[in-house]
Design an enzyme around this catalytic site. Structure first.
Site, PDB file in Angstrom:
ATOM      1  N   THR A  15      52.328 -49.541 -67.816  1.00 14.16           N
ATOM      2  CA  THR A  15      53.205 -50.066 -68.860  1.00 14.16           C
ATOM      3  C   THR A  15      53.251 -51.588 -68.897  1.00 14.16           C
ATOM      4  O   THR A  15      53.321 -52.195 -69.971  1.00 14.16           O
ATOM      5  CB  THR A  15      54.639 -49.537 -68.627  1.00 14.16           C
ATOM      6  OG1 THR A  15      54.596 -48.122 -68.700  1.00 14.16           O
ATOM      7  CG2 THR A  15      55.609 -50.045 -69.666  1.00 14.16           C
ATOM      8  N   CYS A 278      63.702 -34.477 -47.739  1.00 16.88           N
ATOM      9  CA  CYS A 278      64.760 -35.487 -47.881  1.00 16.88           C
ATOM     10  C   CYS A 278      64.129 -36.866 -47.943  1.00 16.88           C
ATOM     11  O   CYS A 278      63.172 -37.150 -47.226  1.00 16.88           O
ATOM     12  CB  CYS A 278      65.700 -35.453 -46.680  1.00 16.88           C
ATOM     13  SG  CYS A 278      66.647 -33.955 -46.586  1.00 16.88           S
TER      14      CYS A 278
HETATM   15  N1  ASP Z   1      52.889 -43.833 -67.090  1.00 15.93           N
HETATM   16  C1  ASP Z   1      52.960 -45.211 -66.718  1.00 15.93           C
HETATM   17  C2  ASP Z   1      52.043 -45.425 -65.512  1.00 15.93           C
HETATM   18  O1  ASP Z   1      52.413 -45.100 -64.427  1.00 15.93           O
HETATM   19  C3  ASP Z   1      54.355 -45.597 -66.396  1.00 15.93           C
HETATM   20  C4  ASP Z   1      54.536 -47.016 -65.950  1.00 15.93           C
HETATM   21  O2  ASP Z   1      53.652 -47.831 -65.941  1.00 15.93           O
HETATM   22  O3  ASP Z   1      55.665 -47.343 -65.585  1.00 15.93           O
HETATM   23  O4  ASP Z   1      50.945 -45.904 -65.692  1.00 15.93           O
END
Ligand code: ASP
Length: 340
Positions: A15, A278
């Site tokens: 992202t 856990c």
């Molecule tokens: N689906 C994305 C990834 O892990 C989510 C992220 O980047 O936060 O590449």
């Protein structure tokens, strides 16, 4: 006069490296060379930042051991040329990559800091800018000419954590990662405050790079009522190593069926590593009757390791050592601060 620090920024996907395409209303990876356009703040740093990306940019759900090997190859190739490395990674499997790298690059004298974000760097409310800027600052921080964080670490939402101690905890909040069994290495507020007693010592000039990985690993997660079929499906498969994801302090059912299945698997040469479901606390064989038989069967305690650390350590150890005793010794040892 101090020389400017040199940081290599490695983009793997996720992202953080995306922008919103208004025409199509989708998130798309931006051209990484344009990073400075999206984060002009980086130009204010007195640091030389160079960027490079993996041959394949992936959503981290598509991360694979072969890409870890490529990452390690990049770090090995550029190790002498930079003071530190920052890896931009999707958050979904970031904890696995951080753990894997801590076993694949041992004896670090320079930082490898992974970060990512919950919102793309091109969005106004992004958490990516602060994560990226502080990760770069951490990777370039030195004390008496030596890197302050000579290890694989994760920086996320004002916290620096040991890479092989983190787990993704939230798909929603900006503080997506926690380090339940090891204190944070640093916290960022007005100042970046390091937790000195918990930092690792610098390794030799040149670390060792380990690129062999055993991919035939399986996970047996226990739940009340788990069937013989489900247990055997995992234990009688091709996996060389199995993580037994147990209850509480490392406990499991005491039924003869279950214990027999574990013993048959160990006797046939499989390695079984016990990790608790856990997040906090530790596996302690024999504390309860429900784990009393495990040592005798030959199941290895994973102590207070995270699941991510247990899986990647098993991959690393089985890829690099042979013989039940050597494998057991390595799994019980703390290779990179991953267990007490
Ligand atoms: N689906 C994305 C990834 O892990 C989510 C992220 O980047 O936060 O590449």
């Amino acid at each position: 006069m101090d020389e400017r620090s040199r940081i290599l920024l490695i983009y793997t996907g996720g992202t953080i490296g995306m922008v919103h395409d208004h025409e199509r209303d989708v998130l798309l990876p931006f051209r990484f060379e344009q990073l400075l356009d999206h984060v002009p703040e980086l130009k204010a740093f007195d640091i030389d930042i160079e960027t490079i990306q993996l041959s394949r940019i992936v959503d981290s759900s598509d991360m694979r051991p072969e890409l870890w090997v490529e990452l390690v190859g990049l770090i090995e190739h550029h190790y002498a040329d930079y003071d530190g490395f920052v890896i931009l990674h999707g958050t979904d499997t970031l904890a696995f990559t951080a753990s894997a790298l801590s076993f694949m690059v041992q004896g670090l004298s320079k930082p490898i800091v992974l970060t990512g974000s919950q919102l793309p760097i091109g969005m106004i409310r992004t958490d990516g800018k602060e994560n990226l800027i502080t990760a770069i600052e951490v990777a370039s921080t030195k004390k008496f000419e030596e890197a302050l964080i000579p290890e694989v670490a994760v920086y996320f939402e004002y916290r620096l954590m040991r890479g092989n101690r983190v787990t993704k905890y939230s798909a929603e909040h900006f503080d997506a990662f926690h380090s339940p069994n090891y204190p944070n290495l640093a916290e960022a507020g007005v100042d970046l405050v390091y937790n000195h007693p918990y930092l690792r010592h610098s390794g030799p000039e040149q670390p060792t790079f380990h690129k062999h990985i055993e991919e035939q690993i399986a996970l047996l997660k226990l739940f009340p009522g788990i069937s013989e079929d489900a247990v055997n499906c995992i234990l009688q498969g091709n996996a060389q190593g199995v993580i037994l994801e147990s209850f509480g302090a490392g406990n499991g059912p005491t039924s003869p069926m279950f214990l027999r299945a574990l013993k048959t698997a160990v006797d046939s040469g499989k390695t079984i590593l016990n990790i608790s479901q856990c997040l906090a606390g530790s596996v302690q064989h024999g504390r309860y009757a429900t784990s009393a038989a495990f040592d005798e069967i030959g199941i290895i305690s994973g102590g207070d390791m995270t699941l991510e650390s247990g899986i990647t350590k098993l991959m690393h150890v089985l890829g690099n050592y042979s013989g039940a005793e050597a494998i057991k010794e390595k799994l019980l040892e703390s290779i990179a601060g991953e267990r007490d």
